[in-house]
Scaffold this active site. Structure first.
Site, PDB file in Angstrom:
ATOM      1  N   TYR A  15       0.863  -1.192   0.000  1.00  0.00           N
ATOM      2  CA  TYR A  15       0.000   0.000   0.000  1.00  0.00           C
ATOM      3  C   TYR A  15       0.893   1.233   0.000  1.00  0.00           C
ATOM      4  O   TYR A  15       1.900   1.295   0.721  1.00  0.00           O
ATOM      5  CB  TYR A  15      -0.903   0.036   1.242  1.00  0.00           C
ATOM      6  CG  TYR A  15      -1.693   1.326   1.337  1.00  0.00           C
ATOM      7  CD1 TYR A  15      -2.929   1.443   0.722  1.00  0.00           C
ATOM      8  CD2 TYR A  15      -1.179   2.436   1.998  1.00  0.00           C
ATOM      9  CE1 TYR A  15      -3.638   2.629   0.770  1.00  0.00           C
ATOM     10  CE2 TYR A  15      -1.876   3.629   2.057  1.00  0.00           C
ATOM     11  CZ  TYR A  15      -3.104   3.718   1.437  1.00  0.00           C
ATOM     12  OH  TYR A  15      -3.799   4.904   1.482  1.00  0.00           O
ATOM     13  N   GLU A  64      -2.947   7.733  -4.277  1.00  0.00           N
ATOM     14  CA  GLU A  64      -2.949   6.428  -3.622  1.00  0.00           C
ATOM     15  C   GLU A  64      -2.750   5.332  -4.650  1.00  0.00           C
ATOM     16  O   GLU A  64      -3.407   5.317  -5.690  1.00  0.00           O
ATOM     17  CB  GLU A  64      -4.269   6.209  -2.882  1.00  0.00           C
ATOM     18  CG  GLU A  64      -4.334   4.878  -2.124  1.00  0.00           C
ATOM     19  CD  GLU A  64      -5.685   4.654  -1.468  1.00  0.00           C
ATOM     20  OE1 GLU A  64      -5.767   4.786  -0.247  1.00  0.00           O
ATOM     21  OE2 GLU A  64      -6.662   4.362  -2.200  1.00  0.00           O
TER      22      GLU A  64
END
Length: 391
Positions: free
Chosen positions: A109, A197
């Site tokens: 992530y 992101e």
């Protein structure tokens, strides 16, 4: 302003982030053509909506034949995809992203966000990607790595390498991660982004890093100097009320209540919503008409508020400085006459030309309720809404 996954990938690829090959499709037939064009033995078909959690909602599928790609695409187009982020109404699927399948060895992530506490860009990363950051923070908080970037220096090389080591990368993967981090930072900085992101950032079986999914949000206040970014806006993914307001230059946020608000100034708008809640009601929106509001602009604000079918009462709260109370009063009167308004309207005026504004409302012959204080206005709005609901 949010953009679609395929748009974010195109932007990030332009800054040097590796992404899988893929193509946009606007019909089932085009989706099948994209699969044939990409080649290979498997493809991932993804619904393009402004929301996370698409996989859990049935908006992402691995397909192994062109026919399967077309059939799955046919089930998605026009569908209201409901995820845990969209609410019960869901969001319409009007485009798909078809990309080559990846042999995933590990998922990471990576996110760049604005940290309001430090007033800096913060990198948030984890060696366990593939799930929403909220779930990560709850299930495995120790896996999250946070790093603040000094705007005077930018992302330093040692910071990028330190983060790569913290994620357990080694060898050539460290250099790849440094490149990805620098590319994301430049995209964030150069395009006035609000969030970047990549989830997941995957390590393929070959050892290469690739952005399997990407999201970007941008500072709406900076879009005037980013026309290329502003052109990526997709009104079909926005609240229709907010889209209508944006087209008229109004600051509007739709809420779930039934008391419509027309106010000047963000601080006063927040205070007004607080007073409505304190009086036992629920605001239907945040709407700031801004300074220098003409009667026509006020009338447009009424139309925007009335586009929400849940609104049963309208509260107008103006503290005029740059604005003038007589302009607002004329706008309220014009709205009654042009729109054929049949809902109760409570108006509280203060500031520049307040007496002239009140006089216009009193002599209009319209059933407008004028109050002197915000508390009185909020209580009157809640009371009238309860009476109408009971009736």
């Amino acid at each position: 302003m949010d953009i679609h996954e395929h748009q974010a990938k195109e932007i990030l690829a332009g800054f040097g982030v590796p992404v899988p090959r893929g193509g946009v499709a606007y019909s089932p037939e085009q989706a099948g053509y994209r699969a044939r064009e990409l080649g290979g033995e498997a493809w991932v078909v993804k619904a393009q909506i402004h929301s996370g959690g698409r996989g859990e909602a049935g908006g992402v599928k691995l397909c192994k034949t062109e026919e399967e790609v077309r059939d799955y695409a046919a089930t998605l187009f026009g569908k209201q995809l409901v995820t845990k982020q969209t609410g019960a109404a869901g969001k319409g699927v009007y485009r798909l992203w078809v990309e080559e399948a990846s042999d995933i060895q590990q998922e990471l992530y990576l996110g760049f966000v604005l940290d309001r506490k430090s007033e800096r860009i913060m990198i948030v990363a984890s060696s366990h990607g593939g799930m929403e950051i909220e779930d990560l923070a709850e299930k495995d908080p120790d896996s999250l790595r946070r790093m603040i970037i000094d705007p005077a220096v930018g992302l330093a090389g040692y910071q990028a390498r330190e983060l790569a080591f913290a994620l357990g990368l080694s060898g050539g993967q460290i250099a790849q991660m440094v490149n990805v981090l620098n590319a994301c930072y430049r995209a964030y900085r150069d395009l006035d982004a609000f969030m970047v992101e990549i989830n997941p950032l995957v390590i393929r079986a070959s050892g290469d890093l690739v952005a399997l999914d990407a999201k970007m949000s941008f500072d709406t206040n900076a879009l005037y100097r980013r026309p290329d970014v502003a052109a990526l806006r997709d009104p079909s993914q926005e609240d229709p009320r907010e889209a209508m307001a944006a087209d008229h230059g109004l600051a509007y946020v739709g809420l779930d209540g039934d008391i419509g608000c027309i106010i000047n100034g963000a601080g006063l708008a927040m205070a007004t919503m607080d007073m409505i809640k304190l009086a036992g009601g629920e605001p239907a929106n945040f709407l700031d008409i801004g300074g220098g509001a003409s009667p026509e602009r006020v009338c447009t604000a009424f139309r925007t508020v009335l586009s929400d079918p849940n609104v049963g009462v309208i509260l107008v709260n103006i503290f005029a400085g740059i604005n003038r109370c007589d302009w607002i009063a004329n706008g309220v009167i014009q709205a009654y006459r042009d729109i054929g308004l049949d809902l109760p309207v409570i108006v509280r005026l203060a500031g520049t030309n307040v007496q002239e504004g009140k006089a216009l409302l009193e002599t209009s012959g319209l059933p407008i309720i004028a109050t002197d204080t915000l508390a009185e206005a909020a209580e009157a709005a809640v009371s009238l809404r309860r009476q109408n609901a009971a009736a």
